[in-house]
Each structure stands twice: as structure tokens, then as C-alpha cells.
Design a protein around this motif. Sequence first.
Motif, PDB file in Angstrom:
ATOM      1  N   ASP A  21       0.828  -1.205   0.000  1.00 58.25           N
ATOM      2  CA  ASP A  21       0.000   0.000   0.000  1.00 58.25           C
ATOM      3  C   ASP A  21       0.863   1.256   0.000  1.00 58.25           C
ATOM      4  O   ASP A  21       0.403   2.331  -0.363  1.00 58.25           O
ATOM      5  CB  ASP A  21      -0.931   0.026   1.219  1.00 58.25           C
ATOM      6  N   ARG A  22       2.110   1.120   0.398  1.00 57.43           N
ATOM      7  CA  ARG A  22       3.024   2.267   0.457  1.00 57.43           C
ATOM      8  C   ARG A  22       3.953   2.340  -0.745  1.00 57.43           C
ATOM      9  O   ARG A  22       4.378   3.408  -1.142  1.00 57.43           O
ATOM     10  CB  ARG A  22       3.858   2.205   1.727  1.00 57.43           C
ATOM     11  N   VAL A  23       4.318   1.178  -1.269  1.00 58.07           N
ATOM     12  CA  VAL A  23       5.237   1.090  -2.404  1.00 58.07           C
ATOM     13  C   VAL A  23       4.662   0.070  -3.372  1.00 58.07           C
ATOM     14  O   VAL A  23       4.119  -0.950  -2.963  1.00 58.07           O
ATOM     15  CB  VAL A  23       6.635   0.612  -1.927  1.00 58.07           C
ATOM     16  N   ASP A  24       4.805   0.311  -4.650  1.00 57.40           N
ATOM     17  CA  ASP A  24       4.319  -0.641  -5.652  1.00 57.40           C
ATOM     18  C   ASP A  24       5.305  -1.808  -5.732  1.00 57.40           C
ATOM     19  O   ASP A  24       6.213  -1.826  -6.562  1.00 57.40           O
ATOM     20  CB  ASP A  24       4.159   0.046  -7.005  1.00 57.40           C
ATOM     21  N   ALA A  26       4.811  -4.927  -6.591  1.00 60.34           N
ATOM     22  CA  ALA A  26       4.690  -5.753  -7.798  1.00 60.34           C
ATOM     23  C   ALA A  26       5.536  -5.167  -8.921  1.00 60.34           C
ATOM     24  O   ALA A  26       6.286  -5.890  -9.594  1.00 60.34           O
ATOM     25  CB  ALA A  26       3.231  -5.889  -8.209  1.00 60.34           C
ATOM     26  N   ASP A  27       5.456  -3.863  -9.133  1.00 60.05           N
ATOM     27  CA  ASP A  27       6.233  -3.213 -10.184  1.00 60.05           C
ATOM     28  C   ASP A  27       7.728  -3.253  -9.859  1.00 60.05           C
ATOM     29  O   ASP A  27       8.552  -3.557 -10.723  1.00 60.05           O
ATOM     30  CB  ASP A  27       5.777  -1.764 -10.363  1.00 60.05           C
ATOM     31  N   ARG A  28       8.056  -2.974  -8.610  1.00 56.60           N
ATOM     32  CA  ARG A  28       9.463  -2.954  -8.202  1.00 56.60           C
ATOM     33  C   ARG A  28      10.113  -4.302  -8.457  1.00 56.60           C
ATOM     34  O   ARG A  28      11.210  -4.391  -9.006  1.00 56.60           O
ATOM     35  CB  ARG A  28       9.543  -2.580  -6.712  1.00 56.60           C
ATOM     36  N   PHE A  29       9.428  -5.390  -8.076  1.00 56.87           N
ATOM     37  CA  PHE A  29      10.033  -6.713  -8.221  1.00 56.87           C
ATOM     38  C   PHE A  29       9.893  -7.278  -9.628  1.00 56.87           C
ATOM     39  O   PHE A  29      10.646  -8.171 -10.009  1.00 56.87           O
ATOM     40  CB  PHE A  29       9.485  -7.670  -7.170  1.00 56.87           C
ATOM     41  N   ALA A  30       8.974  -6.760 -10.422  1.00 51.11           N
ATOM     42  CA  ALA A  30       8.908  -7.144 -11.836  1.00 51.11           C
ATOM     43  C   ALA A  30      10.148  -6.619 -12.565  1.00 51.11           C
ATOM     44  O   ALA A  30      10.680  -7.279 -13.451  1.00 51.11           O
ATOM     45  CB  ALA A  30       7.639  -6.604 -12.483  1.00 51.11           C
ATOM     46  N   ALA A  59       5.150  -9.888   1.843  1.00 54.41           N
ATOM     47  CA  ALA A  59       4.440  -8.747   1.255  1.00 54.41           C
ATOM     48  C   ALA A  59       3.089  -8.613   1.950  1.00 54.41           C
ATOM     49  O   ALA A  59       2.389  -9.604   2.164  1.00 54.41           O
ATOM     50  CB  ALA A  59       4.236  -8.961  -0.240  1.00 54.41           C
ATOM     51  N   SER A  60       2.768  -7.393   2.330  1.00 55.88           N
ATOM     52  CA  SER A  60       1.499  -7.139   3.008  1.00 55.88           C
ATOM     53  C   SER A  60       0.803  -5.962   2.336  1.00 55.88           C
ATOM     54  O   SER A  60       1.352  -5.318   1.461  1.00 55.88           O
ATOM     55  CB  SER A  60       1.740  -6.830   4.487  1.00 55.88           C
ATOM     56  N   GLY A  61      -0.399  -5.685   2.795  1.00 55.05           N
ATOM     57  CA  GLY A  61      -1.170  -4.561   2.274  1.00 55.05           C
ATOM     58  C   GLY A  61      -2.648  -4.854   2.352  1.00 55.05           C
ATOM     59  O   GLY A  61      -3.066  -5.820   3.003  1.00 55.05           O
TER      60      GLY A  61
END
Length: 153
Positions: A21-24, A26-30, A59-61
Amino acid sequence: MTDRRVSVEDLGAWLIKGNADRVDLADRFARDPRIDSWCVRPGYRSRLMRAGQPVVFWASGSRGRLPYGVWGIGRVTGAPVEGEPGAAWTVPLDLTVLDEPLRVRRELLRADARLAGAEVFRQPMAANPSYLTVAEFAALRSHLPVGEEPVTR
């Protein structure tokens, strides 16, 4: 709630969390599935972290957005590094985030009675690092894809 201090004798693995919820995440690790350092809170737990210890990335959110849970596993590569005054500490890591189909979902882990007492479920908002006991880490490893667990020293 009882204070459950971590001891090296019962440490199965460190557990570090990232909040999507604070950092993307999914995009970062893709873009790059490797994690070479992560923020940890100064304290006795951080001072227990040593090179070679297993570490799990959680990973949480907000539920329902992404398949949260264990996204990666690896090793601590050194002692945490103190940040500038007022800044977070970081711990060096050798950790790779798993491809999405290989990640272990929170729901699956929550349903495992062997993991019911894990700190990440009891205190999900606690600061990094969290931990898994020896027994909890063994239970988690039974859910990991073959070949995705760190080498035991």
C-alpha cells in the motif's frame, strides 16, 4: 500480550515485511526481483542479525489487491548498518523474490496450524525485523517450491 523475545537458539528465520500500500512492490520486483538490503528498526533484534541467517520477505497490504504472503527467501549477508541520525537502519541481504505463481499466499499459511502463532499473524503491524521460530520456519519450508529454500548451514 506476552513479550516474546527472539533468541538465536529458537530463530528459524528473520521475516522482513514490505507494504504494497506504500510502495508498488509488484512493479518494483517485476523490474528487479533481487533485494540486496531492506530497512530494519534499531533494537535488540537487529543486533542479533548475522550473515548466513535465513530471511523471508513477506508482502502485506490491503487484502484483495495482490496475493500477499511470502514472496521471497534468502540470507542475511551482514550485520545491519546504522542510518544517518533519524534515518532507518538497513540490513544487507541476498534475497530473490519468487515468480508470482511460486509465492506462498497468506491464506495458505494462515490455515496451517503450525504457523498459527507466527508473529506476522499475531502482530502484523510490528516493525522489521519480525521472525519465525525454528518450528515455524520448518512449516513454511514445506510450502515452498522445491529448490527455493536457502541452504541450511
